[in-house]
Design an enzyme around this catalytic site. Structure first.
Site, PDB file in Angstrom:
ATOM      1  CG  HIS A   1     -26.325 -12.749  28.087  1.00 25.65           C
ATOM      2  ND1 HIS A   1     -25.858 -11.459  28.184  1.00 25.65           N
ATOM      3  CD2 HIS A   1     -25.583 -13.333  27.094  1.00 25.65           C
ATOM      4  CE1 HIS A   1     -24.891 -11.273  27.308  1.00 25.65           C
ATOM      5  NE2 HIS A   1     -24.699 -12.399  26.644  1.00 25.65           N
ATOM      6  CD  GLU A   2     -25.525 -17.108  26.238  1.00 28.91           C
ATOM      7  OE1 GLU A   2     -25.559 -17.137  24.984  1.00 28.91           O
ATOM      8  OE2 GLU A   2     -24.656 -16.499  26.882  1.00 28.91           O
TER       9      GLU A   2
ATOM     10  CG  HIS B   1     -26.844 -13.748  22.304  1.00 25.53           C
ATOM     11  ND1 HIS B   1     -26.567 -12.493  21.821  1.00 25.53           N
ATOM     12  CD2 HIS B   1     -26.006 -13.931  23.358  1.00 25.53           C
ATOM     13  CE1 HIS B   1     -25.609 -11.940  22.541  1.00 25.53           C
ATOM     14  NE2 HIS B   1     -25.250 -12.792  23.488  1.00 25.53           N
TER      15      HIS B   1
ATOM     16  CD  GLU C   1     -21.921 -10.761  24.300  1.00 22.14           C
ATOM     17  OE1 GLU C   1     -22.444 -11.144  25.370  1.00 22.14           O
ATOM     18  OE2 GLU C   1     -22.033 -11.383  23.233  1.00 22.14           O
TER      19      GLU C   1
END
Length: 669
Positions: free
Chosen positions: A185-186, A189, A270
């Site tokens: 997930h990070e 980003h 998100e």
């Protein structure tokens, strides 16, 4: 969504953010002006109500003139814009050091590459495999030791200065699959350009908030001061009190809208990052399990430190109470996020094995103390033990290659790439994995990768090491050389990537000496091979941009203006990669055919070599993303002009992509 499309969308979101910020500032200016005009009228009314010249009173101005004062408005607007602008610039300057500055601001502790904490070792391993699969430099990892909840964030201005930070609760409460989901997930980003947007958003919101901080400061100062005045003195104090109150109200009204902007920009991203994590890992249960544990534990994702409040939109999950019926929520509700991943979700969260009474029980007693530390040898054995079902990598001299697919795959994580990255990591000898974890051994690894197969050149390089690096570095190299000799050609640059976190610890004279020795080793035979150029460019670019992340801002938006530099890059690549010099012009034309807009301006020059490429790439690094994409596509076609590509050639393309801050994964990934 490919890397270039994701970055373009992030840029578009930045433009919208600036527009919303401008509207918030206009509202702040209007509010400040109304407060100023009200205070002016109050003061004017007091003066006009006093009898003058035999008891006559001054006539009041018209209502329009009373509420509109161009000179006052100009002064208020200039003052407000100045304060907000300077405050935003101050916060941006704080963040100009990149992700490291953000992590340290919120109390993050840098995890040493040679840590013996097993949970930290597992985290580093997950981050390394993600970085290798994505083709980005391995980011430094930070742990927020005082945060027992489950949360994480990525921060930075570019892929070269990015960091990944997690709470202590994240590495202690999550399984490896769940941890991998959070890290994926990070990385979404990082690859989608969200990090720079987050940092800009924080700086802008701080600029709006600073008026409220000034007002609160004035009120706090008056509250601590004993005032005994009458008449004019009492009026002055009342005026200061009103100014402070007005500034605080105006500032927090601006902050209210700033937080709304922060939440609106963050929430949709998100969902996208969750979807990307599932796409990357092909394991919905990983990230869904992490979200369910956040919903099941009493602390969830709530953060203790108030220092983290201003970067709440950075985090994996909601770190603070949103208030205002959820308007300020930077993240969607947990149930919505889980249901987007698992449509059949029944609403049942994780059931913790033990309930923690946070009112009477400390987190240390509850089992949230620091992880158990093992002896170094045991940590290495348990973390790096080669799984029996993973075959060793097979050395290859040529690789299958499709130019357009290679460029389209830049910055794209897939389950296959992650699996191959794990396989690549497991194939490294344990001695080399350990050597990448300390700055001294990491330097020796880099020196060893540059040692030439020619005995005469190798002897000259070793003499350079004795003279410039010293006997200690020579001793480290000799200890590592047997393991380095086992490496296949496709393992050399991935090993270099693993050394980057340790090499980032070098600074000042140590870093300068290392780079000088590196340069002398490269030029020991008076020529630069494709591999030597790739290694040096990857290393210098990554360390340089990591130290000065502001250097990644686009300055060129016209491909015509960069035609000379593109011509130099394509000419040098054609000359370096063509086994027959007569084929170099043909390879060059294969690349220019992809650049029809400037094709007539591009001319092949046999004088362009890899040394000349350096200056050209430095200028192209400041180009816009569409120009970088076209340049890399043309470069890939130059390399594929003869229908086959060697590993060394592909690594040169990777180095050029890295110089343009466009991450390309290693061979076979």
């Amino acid at each position: 969504m490919d890397f270039f499309e994701a970055q373009a969308r992030a840029k578009k979101r930045t433009s919208r953010l600036v527009l919303l910020f401008v509207l918030a500032v206009i509202g702040t200016v209007a509010g400040t002006y109304l407060a100023a005009i009200a205070l002016t009228r109050q003061s004017s009314d007091l003066r006009m109500d006093r009898p003058r010249y035999g008891g006559q009173r001054m006539a009041h101005r018209s209502a329009t003139s009373a509420w509109w004062d161009p000179r006052l408005f100009a002064g208020v607007a200039a003052g407000t814009l100045g304060v907000v602008g300077l405050a935003s610039l101050y916060k941006w300057h704080q963040f100009s050091a990149g992700g490291r500055a953000v992590a340290e601001t919120v109390g993050g502790r840098h995890v040493a590459s040679n840590t013996t904490d097993l949970s930290e070792r597992r985290l580093l391993n997950v981050v390394e495999e993600m970085a290798l699969a994505a083709g980005v430099p391995v980011p430094p990892v930070y742990v927020m030791d005082d945060e027992p909840a489950i949360n994480a964030f990525a921060a930075g201005l570019t892929t070269s200065d990015a960091v990944v930070a997690v709470t202590r609760g994240t590495i202690e409460k999550l399984s490896r699959d769940e941890l991998q989901g959070v890290v994926a997930h990070e990385f979404s980003h990082i690859l989608n350009g969200d990090m720079r947007l987050n940092m800009r958003l924080t700086a802008l919101v701080f600029g709006i908030l600073v008026l409220g901080l000034f007002g609160r400061g004035i009120l706090s100062m008056l509250g601590r001061t004993r005032v005994r005045t009458r008449g004019k003195g009492a009026g002055a104090i009342a005026g200061i009190l009103l100014i402070g109150l007005a500034l605080m109200i105006i500032g927090y009204v601006g902050y209210f809208f700033g937080r709304l902007i922060q939440a609106a920009v963050s929430r949709q991203r998100e969902f996208l990052a969750d979807a990307s994590a599932v796409q990357f890992t092909r394991n919905p249960g990983g990230i869904a399990g992490a979200l369910k544990k956040i919903g099941g534990y009493a602390l969830g994702s709530s953060l203790v430190s108030t220092k983290s409040a201003e970067i709440g939109h950075f985090f994996f999950a909601q770190g603070f109470r949103s208030g205002i019926t959820g308007w300020w929520s930077t993240h969607p509700p947990l149930a919505e996020r889980i249901r987007a991943i698992e449509p059949q979700f029944d609403g049942k969260m994780f059931d913790p094995p033990a309930v923690v009474d946070v009112a009477t029980e400390s987190f240390q007693v509850a089992g949230f103390q620091r992880g158990h530390r093992l002896p170094p040898d045991e940590t290495v054995r348990r973390v790096f033990e080669l799984p029996a079902d993973i075959p060793p990598l097979l050395p290859r001299t040529t690789i299958p290659f499709q130019p357009n697919a290679a460029v389209a795959g830049i910055g794209l994580l897939t389950p296959g790439r992650i699996a191959n990255a794990q396989r690549l990591l497991d194939a490294f000898p344990d001695r080399l994995r350990q050597a990448t974890q300390t700055a001294g051994d990491a330097q020796a690894v880099v020196y060893g990768l540059l040692l030439d197969a020619n005995p005469a050149v190798r002897a000259r390089q070793l003499q350079i090491m004795d003279t410039r690096a010293g006997p200690e570095a020579r001793g480290r190299l000799e200890a590592l050389d047997p393991a380095l000799q086992q490496l296949g050609p496709e393992q050399r640059l991935p090993l270099l990537q693993l050394t980057l976190p340790a090499l980032r610890e070098l600074s000042g004279a140590s870093l300068e000496r290392f780079l000088d020795v590196l340069d002398e080793l490269v030029h020991a035979d008076q020529r630069i091979s494709a591999f030597e150029f790739a290694l040096q460019k990857l290393l210098v670019r990554t360390l340089g941009l990591g130290a000065n992340p502001g250097g990644g801002v686009a300055q060129y938006h016209s491909i015509t203006a960069l035609a000379p530099e593109i011509g130099v890059v394509l000419s040098a690549m054609a000359g370096a990669m063509s086994r027959d010099p007569a084929l170099a012009p043909k390879a060059f034309l294969a690349g220019t055919a992809q650049l029809q807009l400037i094709q007539e301006r591009l001319r092949f020059t046999s004088e362009a070599d890899l040394t000349a490429v350096d200056a050209a790439l430095d200028k192209l690094a400041a180009a816009s993303l569409p120009i970088k994409q076209l340049t890399l596509t043309a470069a890939a076609h130059v390399m594929n002009a003869d229908g086959q590509i060697m590993i060394e050639e592909f690594e040169l393309l990777r180095a050029i992509a890295a110089a343009l801050d466009c991450p390309m994964p290693p061979v076979g990934i």
